[in-house]
Design an enzyme around this catalytic site. Structure first.
Site, PDB file in Angstrom:
ATOM      1  N   ASN A 125       0.826  -1.207   0.000  1.00 21.65           N
ATOM      2  CA  ASN A 125       0.000   0.000   0.000  1.00 21.65           C
ATOM      3  C   ASN A 125       0.864   1.262   0.000  1.00 21.65           C
ATOM      4  O   ASN A 125       0.528   2.254  -0.648  1.00 21.65           O
ATOM      5  CB  ASN A 125      -0.952   0.000   1.200  1.00 21.65           C
ATOM      6  CG  ASN A 125      -2.209  -0.815   0.912  1.00 21.65           C
ATOM      7  OD1 ASN A 125      -2.314  -1.452  -0.142  1.00 21.65           O
ATOM      8  ND2 ASN A 125      -3.154  -0.820   1.825  1.00 21.65           N
TER       9      ASN A 125
ATOM     10  N   GLY B 263      -7.841   8.384  -1.423  1.00 21.90           N
ATOM     11  CA  GLY B 263      -8.611   8.454  -0.179  1.00 21.90           C
ATOM     12  C   GLY B 263      -9.003   7.042   0.192  1.00 21.90           C
ATOM     13  O   GLY B 263      -8.299   6.085  -0.139  1.00 21.90           O
TER      14      GLY B 263
ATOM     15  N   CYS C 206      -8.048   2.834   3.417  1.00 28.11           N
ATOM     16  CA  CYS C 206      -6.775   2.111   3.536  1.00 28.11           C
ATOM     17  C   CYS C 206      -5.535   2.987   3.370  1.00 28.11           C
ATOM     18  O   CYS C 206      -4.788   3.166   4.332  1.00 28.11           O
ATOM     19  CB  CYS C 206      -6.737   0.978   2.521  1.00 28.11           C
ATOM     20  SG  CYS C 206      -8.101  -0.161   2.751  1.00 28.11           S
TER      21      CYS C 206
END
Ligand code: UGA
Length: 442
Positions: A209, A258, A261
């Site tokens: 991520n 946004g 996560c």
């Protein structure tokens, strides 16, 4: 196989439904009795492509059942997936692990000997080890593994059924074998599988991520430079992304990321690295976060400039409320953040979104909402394109020009056809692109 899935949020509901679909016997567990009643009645509690059908078929086959009891979960199976939320702490950047911890405390005393507790929630590295330490007291024969989830909202069922990789963070060969059995259909389909220790598996998730968020902020930083230099970031991104070492994905410049996560995950990652004494190594994530929030501010400022320096007495039509298309989720939505700021500075704002209006209304009750695109733009002095739903690419710019007061649009997602809008008489503006490359009216 028999298994429980604890936490029926996004990850849990999808995981439970998919596991039942590939033939496992699944008990979904949540403390939210209303949610459990909805699921037990065969209805998905969230909007996600293909999920309704899986929940219906799972429930009617009897392979998918639900409960609010952790004691029942412990008695039902020896394999437990923990899928509860790990939000940002209210008073700081770190992850709030209270839901994970309360599952461990509630489940632990009831676990049968040899039970395997598998975390899927995104957690700070070291959590599996900490849980294993706690379970050593509560259920001495239990074991902990980590099996991170990489699904995206909007394609969650597809991502679960056809993952690009499986990561099994295990502490024993037995846990590895058990989890390989769970994912047998995916393995047969050739999905690459990585067996690691639990700490590495926890890190694979946050590192992935963090990398994706960095890629987005990188291209948005380039957009700022392009704006200053009179260059076009969309052309730049396409040419840069053509290098196979870089790749074109997650290089779409615009309003930024946004959702539930990326923003909280990069903050929690930086906070955890600092705790570990490795904060300097990921200090760049603070900049990734800053670039991302700056996109929202820059969009509001650009909109104000387009309106001659003030929002007071102006009407703004907003296209999009969800944090991304294909989702009704408005958590940390860049679109809603911009719409709220524009309204707070004095504009009358009407927001359209094809899916997310109920959720948007719940968190921003002061905005005005409509399911009708022309109504959102009626008498508008400016239209803001903030979430790239396909519906907005299908708009006939000439028809919409007939309902606004001034045909002026700011495309904050860089996906609308500038030439077509320009040809229909619109003054078309976009982030990171000079007016000279957009064509049409100015
Ligand atoms: C993200 C990851 O993509 C998943 O792999 C991960 O499992 C998930 O977080 C999670 O940790 O649970 P998701 O938040 O559903 O999934 O959404 P993405 O499709 O990744 O988009 C995130 C945000 O980035 C959106 O606001 C999107 O509009 C934005 N984005 C994406 C850009 O601004 N530019 C891009 O080029 C791509």
């Amino acid at each position: 196989m028999r298994m429980t899935v604890i936490g029926t949020g996004y990850v849990g509901t999808v995981h439970a439904a998919c596991m039942a679909d590939i033939g496992h016997e699944v008990l979904g567990v949540d403390i939210d009795a209303e949610r459990i009643a909805t699921l037990a009645a065969g209805r998905a509690p969230l909007h996600e492509k293909d999920l309704d059908a899986l929940v219906v078929s799972g429930v009617s086959s009897g392979r998918l059942r639900f409960s609010t009891s952790l004691a029942e979960a412990a008695a039902f199976a020896d394999l437990h997936f923990v899928c509860v939320g790990t939000p940002q702490r209210p008073n700081g950047p770190a992850a709030d692990l209270r839901y994970v911890d309360s599952v461990v405390e509630g489940l632990g005393p009831h676990l049968r000997p040899g039970a395997l507790v598998v975390g899927k929630s995104t957690v700070p590295v070291g959590t599996a080890e900490r849980i294993a330490g706690r379970l050593a007291h509560l259920a001495p024969d239990a074991e902990v593994a980590w099996n991170p989830e990489f699904l995206r909202e909007g394609s969650a069922v597809h991502d679960t059924m056809h993952p690009e990789r499986l990561v099994l963070g295990v502490a024993s060969a037995r846990a590895d074998t058990l989890l390989r059995t769970v994912y047998e259909p995916m393995r047969r389909a050739g999905v690459p599988l990585f067996t690691t220790d639990p700490a590495t598996a926890e890190l694979v998730k946050v590192a992935s991520n963090a990398f994706l968020a960095t890629k987005i902020s990188f291209v948005n930083a380039m957009a700022e430079v392009c704006e200053a230099a009179g260059a076009d970031v969309t052309l730049l991104a396409r040419a840069v992304g053509a290098d196979s070492r870089i790749g074109p994905h997650f290089l779409d410049p615009g309003l930024g990321f946004g959702g539930s996560c990326f923003p909280k995950d990069i903050r929690a990652f930086a906070a955890r690295a600092e705790e570990l004494g490795a904060g300097e190594a990921v200090a760049f994530l603070h900049e990734v976060d800053r670039i991302n929030t700056r996109q929202r501010r820059r969009t509001v400022e650009r909109a104000r400039r387009l309106l001659g320096g003030t929002f007071a007495g102006r009407r703004v039509g907003v296209l999009g409320a969800a944090f991304k298309p294909g989702s009704d989720d408005v958590r940390d939505s860049p679109a809603l953040a911009v719409a709220t700021a524009v309204r707070a500075q004095g504009a009358a704002v009407r927001v359209h979104d094809p899916q997310a209006l109920d959720n948007a209304r719940a968190v921003c009750p002061d905005l005005t909402y409509t399911l009708d695109i022309p109504k959102a733009c009626e008498d508008a002095d400016l239209v803001l394109h903030l979430t790239q739903w396909p519906e907005y690419r299908a708009i006939d710019p000439a028809a919409l020009a007939g309902v606004v007061r001034t045909p002026l649009i700011l495309d904050a997602r860089n996906v609308l056809d500038a030439r077509a809008w320009g040809a229909a008489g619109w003054a078309f503006r976009a982030l990171g692109r000079p007016v000279s490359t957009l064509g049409g009216a100015s």
